[in-house]
Design a protein around this motif. Structure first.
Motif, PDB file in Angstrom:
ATOM      1  N   TRP A  96       0.831  -1.193   0.000  1.00  0.00           N
ATOM      2  CA  TRP A  96       0.000   0.000   0.000  1.00  0.00           C
ATOM      3  C   TRP A  96       0.870   1.249   0.000  1.00  0.00           C
ATOM      4  CZ3 TRP A  96      -5.514   0.479   1.749  1.00  0.00           C
ATOM      5  CH2 TRP A  96      -6.215  -0.714   1.566  1.00  0.00           C
ATOM      6  N   PRO A  97       0.294   2.405  -0.351  1.00  0.00           N
ATOM      7  CA  PRO A  97       1.112   3.624  -0.401  1.00  0.00           C
ATOM      8  C   PRO A  97       1.781   3.958   0.928  1.00  0.00           C
ATOM      9  CG  PRO A  97      -0.984   3.989  -1.498  1.00  0.00           C
ATOM     10  CD  PRO A  97      -1.083   2.647  -0.839  1.00  0.00           C
ATOM     11  N   GLN A  98       1.098   3.707   2.047  1.00  0.00           N
ATOM     12  CA  GLN A  98       1.692   4.033   3.341  1.00  0.00           C
ATOM     13  C   GLN A  98       2.803   3.066   3.734  1.00  0.00           C
ATOM     14  OE1 GLN A  98      -1.466   3.312   2.680  1.00  0.00           O
ATOM     15  NE2 GLN A  98      -2.497   2.235   4.332  1.00  0.00           N
ATOM     16  N   PHE A 103       9.820  -0.146  -0.084  1.00  0.00           N
ATOM     17  CA  PHE A 103      10.615   0.281  -1.239  1.00  0.00           C
ATOM     18  C   PHE A 103      11.922   0.911  -0.777  1.00  0.00           C
ATOM     19  CE2 PHE A 103       6.282   0.256  -2.925  1.00  0.00           C
ATOM     20  CZ  PHE A 103       6.459  -0.477  -4.077  1.00  0.00           C
ATOM     21  N   THR A 104      11.863   1.655   0.316  1.00  0.00           N
ATOM     22  CA  THR A 104      13.099   2.211   0.871  1.00  0.00           C
ATOM     23  C   THR A 104      14.054   1.098   1.257  1.00  0.00           C
ATOM     24  OG1 THR A 104      11.845   4.106   1.713  1.00  0.00           O
ATOM     25  CG2 THR A 104      14.034   3.732   2.639  1.00  0.00           C
ATOM     26  N   GLY A 105      13.519   0.067   1.893  1.00  0.00           N
ATOM     27  CA  GLY A 105      14.367  -1.073   2.257  1.00  0.00           C
ATOM     28  C   GLY A 105      14.964  -1.770   1.039  1.00  0.00           C
ATOM     29  N   LEU A 106      14.165  -1.900  -0.023  1.00  0.00           N
ATOM     30  CA  LEU A 106      14.692  -2.518  -1.243  1.00  0.00           C
ATOM     31  C   LEU A 106      15.806  -1.679  -1.854  1.00  0.00           C
ATOM     32  CD1 LEU A 106      11.430  -3.821  -2.983  1.00  0.00           C
ATOM     33  CD2 LEU A 106      13.244  -5.189  -1.948  1.00  0.00           C
ATOM     34  N   LEU A 107      15.658  -0.372  -1.841  1.00  0.00           N
ATOM     35  CA  LEU A 107      16.707   0.505  -2.370  1.00  0.00           C
ATOM     36  C   LEU A 107      17.980   0.399  -1.538  1.00  0.00           C
ATOM     37  CD1 LEU A 107      14.644   3.698  -3.287  1.00  0.00           C
ATOM     38  CD2 LEU A 107      15.617   2.015  -4.859  1.00  0.00           C
ATOM     39  N   VAL A 108      17.816   0.335  -0.215  1.00  0.00           N
ATOM     40  CA  VAL A 108      18.988   0.174   0.655  1.00  0.00           C
ATOM     41  C   VAL A 108      19.668  -1.160   0.372  1.00  0.00           C
ATOM     42  CG1 VAL A 108      19.735  -0.077   3.040  1.00  0.00           C
ATOM     43  CG2 VAL A 108      18.083   1.694   2.447  1.00  0.00           C
ATOM     44  N   MET A 109      18.879  -2.223   0.249  1.00  0.00           N
ATOM     45  CA  MET A 109      19.460  -3.531  -0.049  1.00  0.00           C
ATOM     46  C   MET A 109      20.158  -3.539  -1.408  1.00  0.00           C
ATOM     47  SD  MET A 109      16.768  -6.391   1.350  1.00  0.00           S
ATOM     48  CE  MET A 109      17.853  -7.682   0.766  1.00  0.00           C
ATOM     49  N   VAL A 370      14.687  -7.579   8.622  1.00  0.00           N
ATOM     50  CA  VAL A 370      13.740  -6.583   9.125  1.00  0.00           C
ATOM     51  C   VAL A 370      12.539  -6.470   8.183  1.00  0.00           C
ATOM     52  CG1 VAL A 370      13.411  -4.118   9.549  1.00  0.00           C
ATOM     53  CG2 VAL A 370      15.440  -5.268  10.429  1.00  0.00           C
ATOM     54  N   MET A 371      12.793  -6.438   6.872  1.00  0.00           N
ATOM     55  CA  MET A 371      11.698  -6.354   5.912  1.00  0.00           C
ATOM     56  C   MET A 371      10.852  -7.620   5.931  1.00  0.00           C
ATOM     57  SD  MET A 371      13.604  -4.564   2.685  1.00  0.00           S
ATOM     58  CE  MET A 371      12.159  -4.790   1.658  1.00  0.00           C
TER      59      MET A 371
END
Length: 496
Positions: A96-98, A103-109, A370-371
């Motif tokens: 969901w949008p919230q 997505f932030t976690g995926l970018l960090v990974m 964590v994700m």
């Protein structure tokens, strides 16, 4: 006036004689582009690149057509960015949008994986997995199929334009545009049901925004992979500059082992030198490592910005070494430490597991866990409570006190759900929701539609406000009938 003209003339003469000020004869700031005629090559690493290329293109082009059943009235596309309904679907995962933090976690990974790849094998991402490399490789295959290999293209380009030459050029660019067009078309398929959108695109019934994005991505793919090619790696991409600060002496990079290859000389000269017990390197200066390089660098000059670590020069050099009966691996994935160790007669070392790589791997595992924990334990029900500010409370005629709240209940499941709303930590309290008549015991029953949020005005009345402090911390709780799934939110009850 004459004095001013004389001073200006003296300054001009001094500027011309000053060696610090550049003159027109100095070299230009940027080197003029030279056409690179890449030669085809066969070998183990070239095979690996073929496998990676077809795997990446296969996933990109055909993944939107993969189906995944999620239930009635739900999209069955396995990977879908549903902007209209604010959802992102990835097989069994729904975001969901919230929940943007996933997505932030995926970018960090992704960043950490890139750092780990760099620590292990340098710019292996650039050489095998980068979209610029994959599509440029595909465009080069088309160019080679239409115009021939390196020698044929060089001969053809040295001759004046003819009908046959123009026809080959037109065919090449047409095929490039078709690949670029399908690349842009495949991208928009991730944002709508793929088979339906393909039909709408073919019948010109698709939204205009789809055609606009296909046009943009067609142009960028054609320009970057077909026209600019190595210029993207040399001048546009920031990663070569960044990775130089992240690497160390133990990272495996495509390396010319100059301790073995120098001094360079022809086969016959090298044979005579060895017979005379004089130094002779294995490099015969055939330039095969240069002509197969997609960016045109000479790996024998050492580490360079243009080297994307694709390893094609390794295959080319090994082919030559096999023909001249010399050991393979004159160019290989190696680290800086081993050159000095070989000179000292020490054993080569390849410490893949070291502090840097262990740290990156641990960070990747931590973020991933964590994700994963968040996905496994996340709730499909949420609620929020907002206390009305004007007025904070109302004293009724019977002496009781009423507070009003705005309650929002979020249902993330694709079906209707029924909840019981209650309030805790407030003795002898009565709760009512505006527009709700169904109750379960003393508490209202609320129906929330699939994938939706329902907002209610809720009144909480305390029968004996004198027994309460001025502000009481209360908990609003919803419980789904049947499954018992719960959610809660905390606010305060004001009594005076």
């Amino acid at each position: 006036m004459s004095d001013l003209l004389a001073q200006a003339a003296r300054k001009s003469t001094a500027a011309e004689s000053d060696p610090i000020i550049p003159s027109a004869d100095d070299e230009p700031l940027y080197e003029s582009r030279r056409e690179i005629y890449q030669q085809s090559v066969k070998g183990r690493l070239r095979t690996v690149k073929w496998v990676v290329l077809f795997a990446c293109l296969g996933v990109y082009y055909f993944l939107p057509f993969l189906r995944w059943y999620r239930g009635p009235n739900q999209p069955d596309q396995a990977v879908l960015v549903d902007i209209a309904n604010n959802r992102f679907y990835f097989f069994f995962i729904e975001i969901w949008p919230q929940e943007i933090y996933y997505f932030t976690g995926l970018l960090v990974m992704a960043s950490l994986v890139l750092f780990l790849m760099n620590a292990v094998a340098g710019r292996v991402w650039c050489g095998y997995l980068c979209p610029q490399t994959v599509w440029t490789d595909l465009f080069t295959v088309v160019e080679r199929w239409v115009e021939g290999d390196r020698r044929e293209r060089m001969i053809a380009d040295s001759k004046p334009m003819s009908v046959a030459k123009a026809g080959r050029k037109v065919l090449k660019h047409f095929l490039w545009l078709m690949i670029a067009w399908w690349t842009g078309g495949a991208w928009v398929l991730y944002f709508a049901d793929a088979p339906t959108l393909v039909k709408d695109l073919a019948t010109f019934q698709a939204p205009m925004v789809a055609y606009i994005w296909i046009g943009i991505l067609t142009f960028t793919t054609y320009a970057l992979a077909g026209l600019m090619k190595e210029q993207v790696c040399l001048y546009m991409c920031p990663w070569p500059r960044i990775q130089a600060a992240l690497t160390d002496q133990y990272a495996l990079n495509v390396t010319y082992r100059y301790d073995r290859g120098e001094p360079r000389m022809s086969m016959k000269t090298a044979a005579r030198a060895r017979e005379a017990e004089q130094p002779a390197g294995d490099c015969i200066d055939c330039h095969q490592c240069v002509v197969v390089c997609p960016t045109g660098v000479d790996i024998r000059d050492g580490a360079q910005l243009g080297c994307i670590q694709c390893g094609l020069c390794i295959d080319a050099c090994n082919t030559v070494m096999a023909k001249v009966n010399r050991p393979l691996g004159l160019i290989a994935y190696d680290n800086d430490v081993n050159i000095d160790r070989r000179r000292q007669g020490l054993e080569e070392v390849y410490p893949i597991i070291r502090t840097r790589t262990v740290l990156y791997a641990a960070m990747i595992a931590a973020v991933g866990l964590v994700m994963l924990y968040g996905l496994v334990t996340r709730s499909f029900t949420e609620m929020s409570v907002l206390h009305d500010r004007n007025p904070l409370f109302v004293q009724l005629s019977d002496g009781s006190v009423r507070n009003s709240y705005t309650v929002r209940i979020l249902n993330k499941r694709p079906l209707h759900r029924i909840f019981v709303l209650a309030v805790d930590n407030l003795p002898l309290a009565r709760l009512s929701a505006v527009g709700i008549t169904t109750t379960s015991g003393d508490w209202p029953v609320i129906d929330v539609g699939p994938d939706s949020t329902r907002e209610l005005i809720v009144h909480v009345t305390a029968a004996k406000p004198a027994d309460l402090p001025q502000s009481t911390r209360v908990t609003f709780r919803i419980t789904e009938l049947g499954t018992g799934e719960k959610a809660s939110a905390v606010d305060h009850f004001i009594s005076r």
